[in-house]
Enzyme design. Sequence first.
Site, mmCIF file in Angstrom:
data_model
loop_
_atom_site.group_PDB
_atom_site.id
_atom_site.type_symbol
_atom_site.label_atom_id
_atom_site.label_comp_id
_atom_site.label_asym_id
_atom_site.label_seq_id
_atom_site.Cartn_x
_atom_site.Cartn_y
_atom_site.Cartn_z
ATOM 1 N N GLU A 169 -3.886 -9.946 3.946
ATOM 2 C CA GLU A 169 -3.776 -8.727 4.933
ATOM 3 C C GLU A 169 -4.945 -8.603 5.738
ATOM 4 O O GLU A 169 -6.180 -8.925 5.447
ATOM 5 C CB GLU A 169 -3.756 -7.443 3.743
ATOM 6 N N GLY A 227 1.372 1.845 -0.475
ATOM 7 C CA GLY A 227 1.582 2.230 -1.993
ATOM 8 C C GLY A 227 1.184 3.486 -2.307
ATOM 9 O O GLY A 227 1.865 4.239 -2.664
ATOM 10 N N HIS A 248 0.801 -1.696 3.201
ATOM 11 C CA HIS A 248 0.220 -1.568 2.270
ATOM 12 C C HIS A 248 -0.053 0.124 2.291
ATOM 13 O O HIS A 248 -0.833 0.759 2.166
ATOM 14 C CB HIS A 248 -1.165 -1.942 2.393
ATOM 15 N N ARG A 255 0.062 -6.996 -5.548
ATOM 16 C CA ARG A 255 -0.859 -7.634 -4.876
ATOM 17 C C ARG A 255 -0.065 -8.866 -4.119
ATOM 18 O O ARG A 255 0.716 -9.554 -4.681
ATOM 19 C CB ARG A 255 -2.000 -8.415 -5.788
#
Length: 315
Positions: free
Chosen positions: A263, A283, A281, A234
């Site tokens: 973000e 992931g 982002h 995070r």
Amino acid sequence: MSAPRLLVTRAMPPLVEERIHAMQVDPVFVTGPLSPEDLQAALRDFDLLLPTITDKFGANLLTSNVRVRLIANFGAGVEHIDIAAAEAAGIAVTNTPDALTDATAELALTLMLMAMRRAAEGERVVRAGGWKGWGPTAMLGQGLSGKLLGLVGYGRIAKVTAARARAFGMRIACFSRSPVSDPDVQQFASLEDLLAEADVVSLHIPGGEATRHLINAERLARMRSSAVLVNTARGSLVDEAALAEALSARRIYAAGLDVFEAEPKVHPALLTCENAVLLPHLGSATIETRTAMGMQALDNIDAWLAGRDLPNRVA
């Protein structure tokens, strides 16, 4: 009796949307992001929600006079949902805890390799036409073999990251509030001790106010000048201004970030750091993983529709 109304707050992978249309629900798809007013209206007008981490459900929205009975979150983390308020309002909350483990661990290794080997920096040089050819001392980076990987947290994703890192010859250490039984993992008693010893520090703990800016200027100062910080967890875990300062001053070697505090905004100082690898982002961003996440969220909705126990109940 009319079918329960379902709001899906983002476009989903094709197989997920196909399954939604085959379910006994009345679906509405939006592309988001939704404002607090939109979310308040959704809680009032729909029976079921399928939101993502960018949809914030605070206590001011989760009240007893809403219509929604289930929030089937698309994602493992639920810090964007006030769980206590949801429980008080009688709203069930579920997540997708296992679907994204492998993909996120793979991206953690991607960031380690890119940061240690200066891959993003080198790619920018080539694209800008600045590459003058191969040389014995050109763009020297660091290898992973023999380096100590320090995992902050030792849950599902951290354990898979450790397994992947061992294939590169890395040694594994962690800081975790729970005892770690793996004899091949060195467990440090404090985060500060781990930061002082690790060659690569990878963050794997939840966000939220309790962990906000866990990595701050003081803790960055404890890291080795040759060390790399990786964050796939995070954005709130890292004080981005302090990190940019440490990177610019070369007090740490590099950082690899897939998540950010605000973000999609990125701290402007980070954008100027050549030794920062910055990804949007990614992931869980594989076709297989995002499809599995959607299917897991729908499994929870199916269970609710059938009156069964929810497989991944958080609240």
